[in-house]
Design an enzyme around this catalytic site. Structure first.
Site, PDB file in Angstrom:
ATOM      1  N   PRO A  18       1.042  -1.118   0.025  1.00 59.59           N
ATOM      2  CA  PRO A  18       0.183  -0.163  -0.096  1.00 59.59           C
ATOM      3  C   PRO A  18       0.822   1.456  -0.085  1.00 59.59           C
ATOM      4  O   PRO A  18       1.795   1.306   0.770  1.00 59.59           O
ATOM      5  CB  PRO A  18      -0.694  -0.049   1.377  1.00 59.59           C
ATOM      6  CG  PRO A  18       0.019  -1.004   2.341  1.00 59.59           C
ATOM      7  CD  PRO A  18       0.792  -1.854   1.418  1.00 59.59           C
ATOM      8  N   ALA A  20       0.167   5.523  -0.079  1.00 56.76           N
ATOM      9  CA  ALA A  20      -0.584   6.652  -0.143  1.00 56.76           C
ATOM     10  C   ALA A  20       0.001   7.404  -1.216  1.00 56.76           C
ATOM     11  O   ALA A  20       1.125   7.781  -1.361  1.00 56.76           O
ATOM     12  CB  ALA A  20      -0.490   7.261   1.016  1.00 56.76           C
ATOM     13  N   GLN A  72      -6.902  -1.050   2.621  1.00 54.69           N
ATOM     14  CA  GLN A  72      -6.137  -0.910   3.528  1.00 54.69           C
ATOM     15  C   GLN A  72      -6.910   0.609   4.310  1.00 54.69           C
ATOM     16  O   GLN A  72      -7.214   1.645   3.765  1.00 54.69           O
ATOM     17  CB  GLN A  72      -4.769  -0.452   3.410  1.00 54.69           C
ATOM     18  CG  GLN A  72      -4.067  -0.339   4.837  1.00 54.69           C
ATOM     19  CD  GLN A  72      -2.598   0.151   4.719  1.00 54.69           C
ATOM     20  OE1 GLN A  72      -2.476   1.167   4.450  1.00 54.69           O
ATOM     21  NE2 GLN A  72      -1.664  -0.836   5.337  1.00 54.69           N
ATOM     22  N   CYS A 103       2.339   3.381   9.572  1.00 55.50           N
ATOM     23  CA  CYS A 103       2.435   4.904   9.179  1.00 55.50           C
ATOM     24  C   CYS A 103       3.234   5.484  10.272  1.00 55.50           C
ATOM     25  O   CYS A 103       2.778   5.511  11.311  1.00 55.50           O
ATOM     26  CB  CYS A 103       1.193   5.301   8.791  1.00 55.50           C
ATOM     27  SG  CYS A 103       1.447   6.962   8.143  1.00 55.50           S
ATOM     28  N   LYS A 143      -0.724  -4.832   8.570  1.00 56.30           N
ATOM     29  CA  LYS A 143       0.670  -4.687   8.247  1.00 56.30           C
ATOM     30  C   LYS A 143       1.317  -3.737   9.338  1.00 56.30           C
ATOM     31  O   LYS A 143       0.839  -2.686   9.893  1.00 56.30           O
ATOM     32  CB  LYS A 143       0.582  -3.752   6.957  1.00 56.30           C
ATOM     33  CG  LYS A 143       1.638  -3.202   6.400  1.00 56.30           C
ATOM     34  CD  LYS A 143       1.881  -2.890   4.911  1.00 56.30           C
ATOM     35  CE  LYS A 143       3.140  -2.445   4.387  1.00 56.30           C
ATOM     36  NZ  LYS A 143       3.502  -1.051   4.904  1.00 56.30           N
ATOM     37  N   ASN A 202       8.442  -7.629   3.787  1.00 55.30           N
ATOM     38  CA  ASN A 202       8.382  -6.414   3.050  1.00 55.30           C
ATOM     39  C   ASN A 202       9.537  -5.667   3.575  1.00 55.30           C
ATOM     40  O   ASN A 202      10.358  -5.636   4.562  1.00 55.30           O
ATOM     41  CB  ASN A 202       7.016  -5.218   3.331  1.00 55.30           C
ATOM     42  CG  ASN A 202       7.194  -4.078   2.903  1.00 55.30           C
ATOM     43  OD1 ASN A 202       6.972  -3.159   3.736  1.00 55.30           O
ATOM     44  ND2 ASN A 202       7.491  -3.802   1.691  1.00 55.30           N
ATOM     45  N   GLY A 203      10.266  -4.743   2.378  1.00 54.97           N
ATOM     46  CA  GLY A 203      11.431  -4.035   2.745  1.00 54.97           C
ATOM     47  C   GLY A 203      12.463  -4.125   1.832  1.00 54.97           C
ATOM     48  O   GLY A 203      13.245  -5.456   1.730  1.00 54.97           O
ATOM     49  N   ASP A 204      12.904  -3.311   1.171  1.00 58.80           N
ATOM     50  CA  ASP A 204      13.980  -3.062   0.003  1.00 58.80           C
ATOM     51  C   ASP A 204      13.931  -4.087  -0.918  1.00 58.80           C
ATOM     52  O   ASP A 204      15.064  -4.738  -1.466  1.00 58.80           O
ATOM     53  CB  ASP A 204      15.203  -3.064   1.170  1.00 58.80           C
ATOM     54  CG  ASP A 204      15.411  -2.027   1.968  1.00 58.80           C
ATOM     55  OD1 ASP A 204      15.054  -1.054   1.820  1.00 58.80           O
ATOM     56  OD2 ASP A 204      15.839  -2.265   3.239  1.00 58.80           O
TER      57      ASP A 204
HETATM   58  C1  LIG Z   1       5.040   7.294  -0.800  1.00 65.78           C
HETATM   59  C2  LIG Z   1       4.834   5.992   0.233  1.00 65.78           C
HETATM   60  C3  LIG Z   1       3.516   5.930   0.715  1.00 65.78           C
HETATM   61  C4  LIG Z   1       3.316   4.907   1.554  1.00 65.78           C
HETATM   62  N1  LIG Z   1       2.012   4.694   2.006  1.00 65.78           N
HETATM   63  C5  LIG Z   1       1.762   3.648   2.916  1.00 65.78           C
HETATM   64  C6  LIG Z   1       0.435   3.384   3.160  1.00 65.78           C
HETATM   65  O1  LIG Z   1      -0.348   3.949   2.815  1.00 65.78           O
HETATM   66  N2  LIG Z   1       0.192   2.263   3.944  1.00 65.78           N
HETATM   67  C7  LIG Z   1       1.280   1.386   4.520  1.00 65.78           C
HETATM   68  O2  LIG Z   1       1.097   0.599   5.239  1.00 65.78           O
HETATM   69  N3  LIG Z   1       2.483   1.886   4.228  1.00 65.78           N
HETATM   70  C8  LIG Z   1       2.769   2.866   3.238  1.00 65.78           C
HETATM   71  N4  LIG Z   1       3.906   2.934   2.859  1.00 65.78           N
HETATM   72  C9  LIG Z   1       5.017   1.880   3.350  1.00 65.78           C
HETATM   73  C10 LIG Z   1       5.328   0.787   2.166  1.00 65.78           C
HETATM   74  O3  LIG Z   1       4.160   0.093   2.044  1.00 65.78           O
HETATM   75  C11 LIG Z   1       6.487  -0.205   2.461  1.00 65.78           C
HETATM   76  O4  LIG Z   1       6.060  -0.709   3.762  1.00 65.78           O
HETATM   77  C12 LIG Z   1       7.634   0.603   2.572  1.00 65.78           C
HETATM   78  O5  LIG Z   1       7.821   1.671   1.615  1.00 65.78           O
HETATM   79  C13 LIG Z   1       8.908  -0.439   2.719  1.00 65.78           C
HETATM   80  O6  LIG Z   1       8.893  -1.030   1.504  1.00 65.78           O
HETATM   81  P1  LIG Z   1       9.595  -0.633   0.138  1.00 65.78           P
HETATM   82  O7  LIG Z   1      10.957  -0.983   0.877  1.00 65.78           O
HETATM   83  O8  LIG Z   1       9.551  -2.001  -0.813  1.00 65.78           O
HETATM   84  O9  LIG Z   1       9.422   0.479  -0.470  1.00 65.78           O
HETATM   85  C14 LIG Z   1       4.229   3.896   1.963  1.00 65.78           C
HETATM   86  C15 LIG Z   1       5.723   4.055   1.620  1.00 65.78           C
HETATM   87  C16 LIG Z   1       6.003   5.055   0.300  1.00 65.78           C
HETATM   88  C17 LIG Z   1       7.219   5.392   0.033  1.00 65.78           C
END
Ligand SMILES: Cc1cc2nc3c(=O)[nH]c(=O)nc-3n(C[C@H](O)[C@H](O)[C@H](O)COP(=O)(O)O)c2cc1C
Length: 324
Positions: A18, A20, A72, A103, A143, A202-204
């Site tokens: 997810p 935003a 979500q 968040c 989450k 999740n992560g990176d």
């Molecule tokens: C621009 C942006 C918006 C995000 N919005 C949400 C959100 O609405 N809900 C949520 O649970 N996590 C949100 N996240 C976190 C991501 O879902 C994810 O957990 C986080 O970026 C780590 O994963 P990644 O390394 O693959 O980016 C957001 C992250 C980014 C960069």
């Protein structure tokens, strides 16, 4: 590999995180066209659902093509979770309701005790999950980040399972860590070793090789990609192809990137009011062009454009100068 969250069948282990401002219906359809197993929406406030203005109603809209899809929601009190989750389940008909407990943004969530602030109160976590579980008949997932200022992911995950969550996604950084350090995948493994519901890591994840590594290192059931999809929806298909068939990814040509951006742009133009369209177009253009030769210079010029035509011309001329 196929897997399930309760009765929801999921065709592969790749999940869209997810995000935003990013995971609107237009982008979700692009991601789905890459075969994504499970799609998450951007988060929507439970309070906003209670007051339901036009913007919130539009945010909640989803198409059948995006299924299976998890909506979500974020909030801080069980009353608003109850009203919002039952409204969404009855009227929008998602396959899953996902609760945001990650968040980190003060203004958006933390100030009101929502998002990652919930990780400070295990009793509240229990109450909220149970409330949502009792309010809907579809699966409820959670989450989380790994904690507020210290890692309590296993404690929270066990509570989530006991309270009726059907799966848990773990972004292994505390709220305090924001994005400052690499995510610690050993926390995903700890959670996986301590619960029997599916765990989504999740992560990176930036490539199909990262996806495979996370599955192997942590034993998680599926992987969730966030920032790695920005301007790069192909990563979804590359992960599926590599995980399920051992097929290695090919480089995406700049022409293909531009064509995808234009497709995405048309959806943005159809979906948003004029005053936000240009902002979204410029931001996405920069994502799609990222890492191409000379893209730093082009990025500056992208942000100077004021009309769609000007932006498209700039990108067309730029892509013509590229060898690949
Ligand atoms: C621009 C942006 C918006 C995000 N919005 C949400 C959100 O609405 N809900 C949520 O649970 N996590 C949100 N996240 C976190 C991501 O879902 C994810 O957990 C986080 O970026 C780590 O994963 P990644 O390394 O693959 O980016 C957001 C992250 C980014 C960069």
């Amino acid at each position: 590999m196929k897997w399930k969250i309760d009765n929801v069948k999921i065709d592969n282990q790749v999940v869209l995180a997810p995000m935003a401002g990013i995971c609107d219906s237009a982008y979700r359809r692009i991601i789905k066209s890459m075969g994504c197993g499970l799609i998450e929406t951007e988060m929507v406030s439970t309070r906003a659902v209670m007051h339901l203005n036009r913007k919130t109603r539009e945010m909640l809209e989803m198409t059948d093509f995006e299924r299976p899809i998890a909506q979500q929601i974020f909030g801080s009190d069980s009353e608003s979770f109850k009203t919002a989750s039952s409204y969404i389940a009855e009227n929008m008909n998602p396959d899953i309701i996902d609760i945001n407990m990650g968040c980190p943004v003060t203004k958006v969530a933390v100030k009101s005790g929502a998002g990652s602030a919930l990780l400070k109160s295990p009793e509240k976590v229990e109450e909220i999950i149970q409330t949502v579980k009792d309010s809907v008949s579809i699966p409820v997932t959670v989450k989380i980040r790994s904690g507020w200022n210290k890692n309590n992911a296993v404690e929270i995950a066990k509570i989530a399972e006991k309270s009726g969550a059907s799966a848990i996604a773990v972004h292994p950084r505390t709220r305090q860590q924001r994005y400052d350090i690499p995510s610690d995948w050993s926390i995903i493994k700890d959670v996986k070793d301590n619960v029997s519901i599916p765990v989504i890591g999740n992560g990176d994840i930036r490539s199909c090789y990262d996806a495979k590594a996370m599955l192997e290192i942590t034993g998680c059931d599926a992987i969730m990609i966030g920032r790695g999809v920005l301007g790069n929806p192909w990563i979804i298909k590359q992960c599926i192809d590599y995980l399920d068939y051992g097929i290695k990814p090919e480089r995406i040509a700049s022409r293909e990137k531009l064509d995808m951006f234009k497709r995405h742009a048309d959806m943005i133009i159809g979906n948003y009011e004029d005053k936000v369209v240009m902002h979204k177009l410029r931001t996405n253009a920069a994502y799609y062009m990222k890492n191409l030769h000379g893209s730093q210079e082009i990025k500056k010029r992208i942000f100077q454009t004021t009309t769609k035509e000007e932006l498209f011309d700039l990108l067309e001329n730029y892509v013509k100068t590229l060898k690949y």
